[in-house]
Design a protein around this motif. Structure first.
Motif: not given
Length: 258
Positions: A8-34
């Motif tokens: 129920t805690d609001r995530p730290d914005p920097i931690d949230y973005l870091d976790r998204l970037a290293v997730s399977d979903i994040g890595r896949a779409y970021k690679r396609r964008m690049l």
């Protein structure tokens, strides 16, 4: 209304973005964008809404020592973190700024990217106009945005799923349908749009989904806003916690050329 299965805690914005970037979903779409950005050595690349510098290192590697990467973010904490992380990258310049009013001359950049940024801005049309202004003729913009009206979460009571998605689209995200709107808005800003690539993000683990969607936190907001009753919210969360779980949302990668 509470469930030990979800945070129920609001995530730290920097931690949230870091976790998204290293997730399977994040890595896949970021690679396609690049890949779609097609950065070349020696180019000037803008990362607009660069956050804590998550993608700046990959862009710096792509432009090599002969190019320039300019990261822009409106949040001082993000800029400070990105500058610290990129301190050993002389080709990277991180600036505090607003995508609606870029402090850059016309025809400055060869490439630009926005990643989950335009869903939050006050005026996407104005932002796209600014990006068009600072891109050189033939320059390329690659944008990645979710369409939150496509969010679906499996539940025996389909009305609860519809209520949850309606709340997210109406109340939680400023520009909830921006994913589907990007091609039209980009064309209106003077871009051509050679490619629209839908990416479906699928979650089958409730805890992983919760880390990105804030299931209980968002449900509490839906109750306060009148989209759920307390009883309905209890039934909703209880089923999500016990599973089987499935959620999905469509993310659009849109390629635009100046």
């Amino acid at each position: 209304m509470t469930s030990s299965a979800f945070t129920t805690d609001r995530p730290d914005p920097i931690d949230y973005l870091d976790r998204l970037a290293v997730s399977d979903i994040g890595r896949a779409y970021k690679r396609r964008m690049l890949d779609e950005l097609d950065v070349r050595a020696g180019q000037t690349v803008l990362d607009l809404g660069c956050g804590p510098g998550t993608d700046l290192g990959r862009l710096a590697a792509a432009v090599t020592a002969t190019g320039t990467v300019i990261g822009v973010d409106r949040e001082p904490a993000m800029v400070d973190t990105a500058r610290a992380r990129m301190a050993d990258q002389p080709v990277v310049d991180v600036r505090l700024g607003d995508v609606h009013d870029l402090a850059l001359p016309e025809r400055t950049a060869d490439r630009a990217r926005t990643d989950r940024v335009l869903q939050h801005v006050a005026d996407p049309r104005r932002a796209l106009g600014e990006i068009r202004r600072v891109l050189r003729p033939g320059g390329r913009l690659v944008m990645g945005e979710p369409d939150w009206e496509t969010l679906t979460i499996d539940h025996p009571d389909a009305d609860l799923t519809r209520a949850y998605t309606r709340h997210v689209a109406d109340e939680v995200v400023r520009n909830a349908a921006i994913g589907r709107q990007l091609p039209r808005l980009a064309a209106g800003a003077g871009f051509t749009v050679p490619a629209v690539i839908p990416v479906t993000s699928v979650f089958r683990d409730a805890q992983i989904a919760d880390a990105f969607l804030g299931l209980e936190r968002t449900t509490r907001r839906a109750v306060a806003a009148g989209y759920f009753t307390e009883e309905a919210a209890e039934r909703w969360l209880d089923h999500l916690a016990r599973g089987p779980f499935l959620a999905a949302v469509t993310f659009y990668i849109v390629v635009a050329e100046a």
